[in-house]
Design an enzyme around this catalytic site. Structure first.
Site, PDB file in Angstrom:
ATOM      1  N   ASP A 150       1.049   5.710   4.974  1.00 26.87           N
ATOM      2  CA  ASP A 150       1.335   5.542   6.397  1.00 26.87           C
ATOM      3  C   ASP A 150       0.023   5.453   7.172  1.00 26.87           C
ATOM      4  OD1 ASP A 150       2.220   9.072   6.880  1.00 26.87           O
ATOM      5  OD2 ASP A 150       0.347   8.102   6.318  1.00 26.87           O
ATOM      6  N   ASP A 200      -1.486   7.676   9.148  1.00 30.99           N
ATOM      7  CA  ASP A 200      -2.344   8.844   8.970  1.00 30.99           C
ATOM      8  C   ASP A 200      -3.043   8.816   7.615  1.00 30.99           C
ATOM      9  OD1 ASP A 200      -1.919   9.944  11.438  1.00 30.99           O
ATOM     10  OD2 ASP A 200      -0.183  11.117  10.813  1.00 30.99           O
ATOM     11  N   GLU A 225      -4.089  14.481  -0.333  1.00 30.24           N
ATOM     12  CA  GLU A 225      -3.853  14.894   1.047  1.00 30.24           C
ATOM     13  C   GLU A 225      -2.741  15.950   1.079  1.00 30.24           C
ATOM     14  OE1 GLU A 225      -2.100  11.801   3.333  1.00 30.24           O
ATOM     15  OE2 GLU A 225      -1.700  13.071   5.040  1.00 30.24           O
ATOM     16  N   ASP A 256      -0.945   9.442   1.809  1.00 28.55           N
ATOM     17  CA  ASP A 256       0.357   8.864   2.122  1.00 28.55           C
ATOM     18  C   ASP A 256       0.216   7.392   2.496  1.00 28.55           C
ATOM     19  OD1 ASP A 256       1.543  11.874   3.817  1.00 28.55           O
ATOM     20  OD2 ASP A 256       1.438  11.351   1.692  1.00 28.55           O
TER      21      ASP A 256
END
Length: 701
Positions: free
Chosen positions: A550, A552, A475, A548
């Site tokens: 998180d 997102d 990403e 990541d």
């Protein structure tokens, strides 16, 4: 069943006295998995369906019109029917009543060629007795001959309970009791059992949705049968009730299963055939004698082609689902391919020089329900997932071939147009497959770096060995720069994507191919997409999604998995798709250097969740080890340097990968459609329901 009691190393000390023999239901309790598959929720559900299938057999024989299934609040399961009732008279060879015989003796029942059932789901005669052996308590009531007859069992032993529930006092006692008088015309059976928690796992439970799905399926397969399901495990709410009855049979079932608009209406194919089978038959002296028996096999098939690309084929033997197919399904598919190819040649849709269409071409967009009925089918195992009766393949192939040829060669105007539409769809599927194969052959790994079709942003590896090569889908460009330094360029390739890719569950195939990120992923993997995907052509042994840690990042992983599930599903089924597990925190220790032998890298500890961080800090505090405050929390992969990323996420010697698998395809498809599909209302309801279980303290705001 024979078992060893001790492991002896000296042959002289090992003799026949060291063997133990498990008799009757004792063998069931010792090895339950042999009879019900497992002792989790799946095995418990199998027990329930053993009892229900006995009632369904009564319906197949024309003696039962209603079955009620009740999931009681105390965890017990009750099945009621209005069939003939289990025989209550005395069986002369054993001196036991019919009820006690079928509930306590393995391989005892009315399905061994006695003429009571011409076709049934049960054939081994172990279903009711196995459930009884694995129940802490089982109560059975039979309405027959003007009386209600009752009997109870504890772990397969007949007797009397002095109160309700499985924990009541119990006195062993054989024999059937008459508890009340009823009208002579009233017949039926009621069985209620409490699963034995000494056998089943504590969290073993019966899922309501699975029960409803199979109850609906059975009602489709037995027209005129009403099946009622009542769930009383609702904790203060009204019990859940649903009732199923379908007079249209498998034609209605096929239309229900079809996911797409029709190319032709549902076709109903019926027929039968005879075959001779040599089976052991019990004579009057109780001896098993090999005998040639004339059998009749009835075939009933409903099928239709739709405009979509997915195939939905359900097969059944005497109402019992055979999810892994068998000889009947093999005969069905063989007849489809043969007849379709013959008709395509006859109508000139295929030229003499063209290759014949394959099974995959014919099955594209097909929805079918294939059922056969026959006495004493040969299954593989008690769980009955595969039919092994060899004659079924020949008879099903003959019936389906004859009736399908009649439809495809019909001169009636409407049927002629429908047949033409079906044949054209199959030809188009074959052309698409050949075109995809040709395109795929141009994207082989050989000279891949010189191939202009590969995206310029791909950072490829040097190794061509499929076993070791890995593709990291990363990403963002910032993480790509660090990953370039952290990777092993010998076997680790990198492909960056920008943000969140297209949700392919909502988009068309054309929109997906226009999307630069989706097209790049498909091109780099190099094995095609959709039905033309060829797992053997994949350029990498593993695909690792690195996003990541998180919200997102989780969303990006979900979108990528949707792409793989929709267009490259064999990669998931083969276990070749993984999710990287990057750390969330880094703890820098301040006094570790004082210890002898400490290395520089020992100064850092990585944790992967808030709970793990809390536990680790408490552990360090108890050991007197101090750390630098505040603890670093990674907001993304780009915050790591190359050494940290390699050590925690990319180096095979230290990293953790999460393998993504598709264990239950139907449930996975339903979840993808719910979470990523076009229907907003079910997703809103799912989110609203899940909001009640949300821990507000975990929201990072």
């Amino acid at each position: 069943m024979t078992a060893l009691t001790t492991d002896f190393h000296d042959p002289e000390e090992y003799s026949a006295r060291h063997l133990s023999v498990l008799e009757g239901l004792e063998a069931v309790r010792k090895r339950p998995g042999m009879y019900i598959g497992s002792t989790d929720s799946r095995g418990l559900t199998h027990c329930m369906w053993e009892i229900i299938d006995n009632s369904v057999d009564e319906a197949l024989a024309g003696h039962c019109t209603r079955i009620d299934v009740v999931l009681h609040a105390d965890g017990s399961v009750e099945v009621r029917d209005n069939g003939r009732g289990i025989p209550v008279d005395i069986e002369p060879r054993t001196g036991l009543s019919g009820v006690e015989l079928v509930m306590t003796k393995l391989h005892a029942g009315g399905k061994f060629g006695s003429g009571s059932y011409t076709a049934s789901g049960g054939l081994h005669g172990v279903g009711a007795s196995v459930v009884n052996a694995l129940s802490a308590r089982l109560d059975v009531e039979v309405d027959r001959q003007g009386h209600t007859h009752a009997m109870s069992f504890r772990r397969g032993i007949p007797g009397v309970f002095d109160a309700d529930g499985p924990d009541a006092g119990f006195t062993p006692r054989s024999g059937l009791e008459q508890v009340r008088r009823i009208a002579k015309k009233v017949t039926g059976t009621r069985v209620r059992f409490w699963a034995d928690r000494q056998i089943f796992l504590k969290d073993a439970d019966i899922a309501r949705e699975a029960l409803l799905d199979r109850a609906r399926q059975t009602a489709f397969l037995v027209p005129g049968l009403t099946i009622s399901v009542r769930d009383e495990r609702t904790e203060g709410e009204e019990p859940y009730e649903e009732e199923f009855r379908f007079d249209g049979g498998i034609s209605e079932f096929c239309a229900y299963l079809a996911p797409d608009p029709e190319v032709c209406p549902v076709l109903r194919i019926e027929g039968s055939g005879n075959f001779t089978e040599t089976v052991p038959v019990l004579d009057e002296q109780g001896h098993m004698v090999p005998t040639d028996v004339e059998r009749r096999l009835d075939v009933d098939v409903a099928l239709r082609w739709g405009t979509g690309y997915d195939t939905t084929v359900r097969s059944f033997v005497n109402v019992i689902a055979t999810p892994k197919g068998g000889t009947h399904l093999a005969g069905f598919e063989r007849a489809l391919v043969r007849v379709v190819n013959d008709q395509l040649r006859a109508t000139k849709l295929l030229r003499a020089s063209d290759d014949p269409v394959t099974k995959e071409d014919v099955l594209e967009g097909l929805t079918a329900v294939v059922t056969v009925r026959l006495p004493e089918p040969q299954f593989e195992g008690q769980t009955k997932e595969i039919l092994g009766t060899s004659a079924a393949s020949r008879i099903v192939s003959q019936v389906v071939g004859r009736e399908l040829r009649t439809f495809l060669t019909s001169t009636k105007r409407t049927e002629k147009q429908q047949a033409r539409a079906v044949l054209e769809k199959i030809v188009n599927a074959a052309k698409a497959r050949l075109a995809a194969r040709q395109q795929r052959e141009t994207q082989r790994r050989k000279n891949a770096l010189e191939n202009s079709a590969l995206p310029a942003k791909l950072v490829d590896c040097r190794s061509e060995g499929l076993e070791r090569s890995e593709l990291f889908i990363v990403e963002g460009d910032s993480a790509l720069g660090t990953a370039k330094l952290a990777r092993d360029s010998e076997f680790q390739a990198l492909l960056p994507i920008r943000g969140k890719i297209l949700n392919v569950q909502k988009a068309s195939v054309a929109d997906m191919l226009k999307n630069a990120e989706c097209a790049a992923i498909i091109q780099v993997i190099g094995a095609g997409s959709g039905r033309s995907f060829d797992l053997d052509a994949a350029r990498y042994g593993r695909v690792i999604l690195m996003a990541d840690a998180d919200v997102d990042g989780a969303h990006i992983r979900c979108l990528l998995l949707t792409l793989f599930y929709r267009y490259m599903r064999p990669m998931l089924e083969a276990g070749r798709v993984f999710a990287a597990v990057p750390p969330l925190h880094r703890i820098e220790l301040t006094n570790v250097r004082r210890k002898r032998g400490a290395r520089p890298e020992d100064r850092y500890i990585y944790t992967y969740s808030d709970a793990e961080l809390h536990r680790k800090l408490l552990e360090l505090e108890k050991k007197g080890i101090t750390w630098k405050e505040p603890v670093q929390r990674y907001k993304g992969l780009g915050e790591m340097d190359a050494d940290q990323l390699a050590e925690t996420t990319m180096d095979p010697r230290h990293r953790t990968l999460r393998r993504i698998r598709v264990d239950q395809a139907e449930e996975a498809a339903a979840v993808f459609e719910l979470l990523m599909g076009n229907e907003v209302a079910p997703r809103r309801a799912f989110i609203a329901q899940g909001a009640r279980e949300l821990d507000l303290s975990r929201i990072d705001t």
